[in-house]
Design an enzyme around this catalytic site. Structure first.
Site, PDB file in Angstrom:
ATOM      1  N   HIS A  16       0.846  -1.191   0.000  1.00  0.00           N
ATOM      2  CA  HIS A  16       0.000   0.000   0.000  1.00  0.00           C
ATOM      3  C   HIS A  16       0.885   1.245   0.000  1.00  0.00           C
ATOM      4  O   HIS A  16       2.103   1.155   0.125  1.00  0.00           O
ATOM      5  CB  HIS A  16      -0.973   0.009   1.192  1.00  0.00           C
ATOM      6  CG  HIS A  16      -0.325   0.193   2.533  1.00  0.00           C
ATOM      7  ND1 HIS A  16      -0.979   0.748   3.610  1.00  0.00           N
ATOM      8  CD2 HIS A  16       0.914  -0.096   2.990  1.00  0.00           C
ATOM      9  CE1 HIS A  16      -0.183   0.783   4.655  1.00  0.00           C
ATOM     10  NE2 HIS A  16       0.972   0.261   4.309  1.00  0.00           N
ATOM     11  N   CYS A  25       6.038   6.123   4.405  1.00  0.00           N
ATOM     12  CA  CYS A  25       4.895   5.297   4.001  1.00  0.00           C
ATOM     13  C   CYS A  25       4.066   5.931   2.885  1.00  0.00           C
ATOM     14  O   CYS A  25       3.091   5.346   2.436  1.00  0.00           O
ATOM     15  CB  CYS A  25       4.017   4.964   5.208  1.00  0.00           C
ATOM     16  SG  CYS A  25       4.845   3.859   6.364  1.00  0.00           S
ATOM     17  N   HIS A  29       4.894   0.290  -0.476  1.00  0.00           N
ATOM     18  CA  HIS A  29       5.670  -0.660   0.318  1.00  0.00           C
ATOM     19  C   HIS A  29       4.726  -1.769   0.782  1.00  0.00           C
ATOM     20  O   HIS A  29       3.514  -1.628   0.692  1.00  0.00           O
ATOM     21  CB  HIS A  29       6.318   0.036   1.526  1.00  0.00           C
ATOM     22  CG  HIS A  29       5.329   0.594   2.482  1.00  0.00           C
ATOM     23  ND1 HIS A  29       4.572   1.728   2.212  1.00  0.00           N
ATOM     24  CD2 HIS A  29       4.928   0.159   3.699  1.00  0.00           C
ATOM     25  CE1 HIS A  29       3.766   1.974   3.225  1.00  0.00           C
ATOM     26  NE2 HIS A  29       3.952   1.029   4.153  1.00  0.00           N
ATOM     27  N   HIS A  31       3.623  -5.217   3.520  1.00  0.00           N
ATOM     28  CA  HIS A  31       3.615  -5.773   4.872  1.00  0.00           C
ATOM     29  C   HIS A  31       3.170  -7.228   4.821  1.00  0.00           C
ATOM     30  O   HIS A  31       2.412  -7.624   3.934  1.00  0.00           O
ATOM     31  CB  HIS A  31       2.637  -5.015   5.777  1.00  0.00           C
ATOM     32  CG  HIS A  31       2.988  -3.594   5.998  1.00  0.00           C
ATOM     33  ND1 HIS A  31       3.989  -3.191   6.847  1.00  0.00           N
ATOM     34  CD2 HIS A  31       2.465  -2.461   5.463  1.00  0.00           C
ATOM     35  CE1 HIS A  31       4.065  -1.875   6.846  1.00  0.00           C
ATOM     36  NE2 HIS A  31       3.152  -1.407   6.008  1.00  0.00           N
ATOM     37  N   HIS A  75      -1.146 -10.393  -1.906  1.00  0.00           N
ATOM     38  CA  HIS A  75      -0.271 -10.009  -3.006  1.00  0.00           C
ATOM     39  C   HIS A  75      -0.909  -8.974  -3.930  1.00  0.00           C
ATOM     40  O   HIS A  75      -0.618  -8.928  -5.121  1.00  0.00           O
ATOM     41  CB  HIS A  75       0.218 -11.237  -3.780  1.00  0.00           C
ATOM     42  CG  HIS A  75       1.236 -12.009  -3.002  1.00  0.00           C
ATOM     43  ND1 HIS A  75       0.886 -12.912  -2.025  1.00  0.00           N
ATOM     44  CD2 HIS A  75       2.584 -11.972  -3.032  1.00  0.00           C
ATOM     45  CE1 HIS A  75       1.987 -13.417  -1.499  1.00  0.00           C
ATOM     46  NE2 HIS A  75       3.033 -12.859  -2.079  1.00  0.00           N
ATOM     47  N   GLU A 136       0.217  -5.101  11.358  1.00  0.00           N
ATOM     48  CA  GLU A 136       0.936  -4.627  10.180  1.00  0.00           C
ATOM     49  C   GLU A 136       2.404  -5.038  10.260  1.00  0.00           C
ATOM     50  O   GLU A 136       3.025  -5.371   9.257  1.00  0.00           O
ATOM     51  CB  GLU A 136       0.813  -3.101  10.092  1.00  0.00           C
ATOM     52  CG  GLU A 136       1.393  -2.509   8.843  1.00  0.00           C
ATOM     53  CD  GLU A 136       1.110  -1.032   8.731  1.00  0.00           C
ATOM     54  OE1 GLU A 136      -0.010  -0.667   8.342  1.00  0.00           O
ATOM     55  OE2 GLU A 136       2.025  -0.244   9.029  1.00  0.00           O
TER      56      GLU A 136
END
Length: 150
Positions: A16, A25, A29, A31, A75, A136
């Site tokens: 996201h 952020c 990137h 998680h 994904h 997260e």
């Protein structure tokens, strides 16, 4: 009969970016998310029911959460539809990548609200969504509780 809480954990990988954010952020990137889903209800007491003694079959809960959250998010790249990354999102989509455009900033807080709505809509009325915990990272998570949202 006693109310019992049942929890199942799910994992998925999602990328996201936070539109307008003032830190790293803001860039795309990913998680390794962990989602704990807790429902509450009374165990089935009918001895003729194959699910006797269960609040919900863990397999049934798995089916609901996978179809509503995990299979969609795993994904994929989730972006606010107002993001300046919209051209990149369109390019990625046209190249066959899973891109999810949402009406909210894709923070853990907003994602868990979205997940709660999706999961609740598929539960049998005798079973209530009690809480969600979305990790997260290993040290950061957002929680949603039904009791906070009445």
């Amino acid at each position: 009969m006693a109310k019992i809480r049942i929890t199942k954990q799910f994992t998925f990988e999602t990328a996201h970016a936070l539109y307008g954010y003032d830190g790293k952020c803001r860039n795309i990137h990913g998680h390794s998310y962990k989602l704990d889903v807790t429902v509450i209800g009374e165990p089935i007491t009918d001895m003729d029911n194959v699910k006797c003694g269960m609040v919900i079959d863990f397999g049934d809960l798995k089916y609901i959460v996978k179809s509503q959250v995990v299979d969609k998010m795993d994904h994929a790249i989730i972006l606010n539809k107002e993001t300046p990354h919209i051209e990149l999102a369109q390019t990625l989509k046209s190249s066959g990548h899973d891109v999810i455009l949402v009406d909210y900033q894709p923070t853990s807080e907003n994602m868990v609200i979205d997940f709660a709505k999706s999961i609740q809509s598929k539960l049998d009325p005798t079973i209530k969504l009690h809480s969600l915990k979305l990790r997260e990272t290993g040290t950061a998570f957002a929680e949603w509780f039904a009791s906070d949202n009445v």
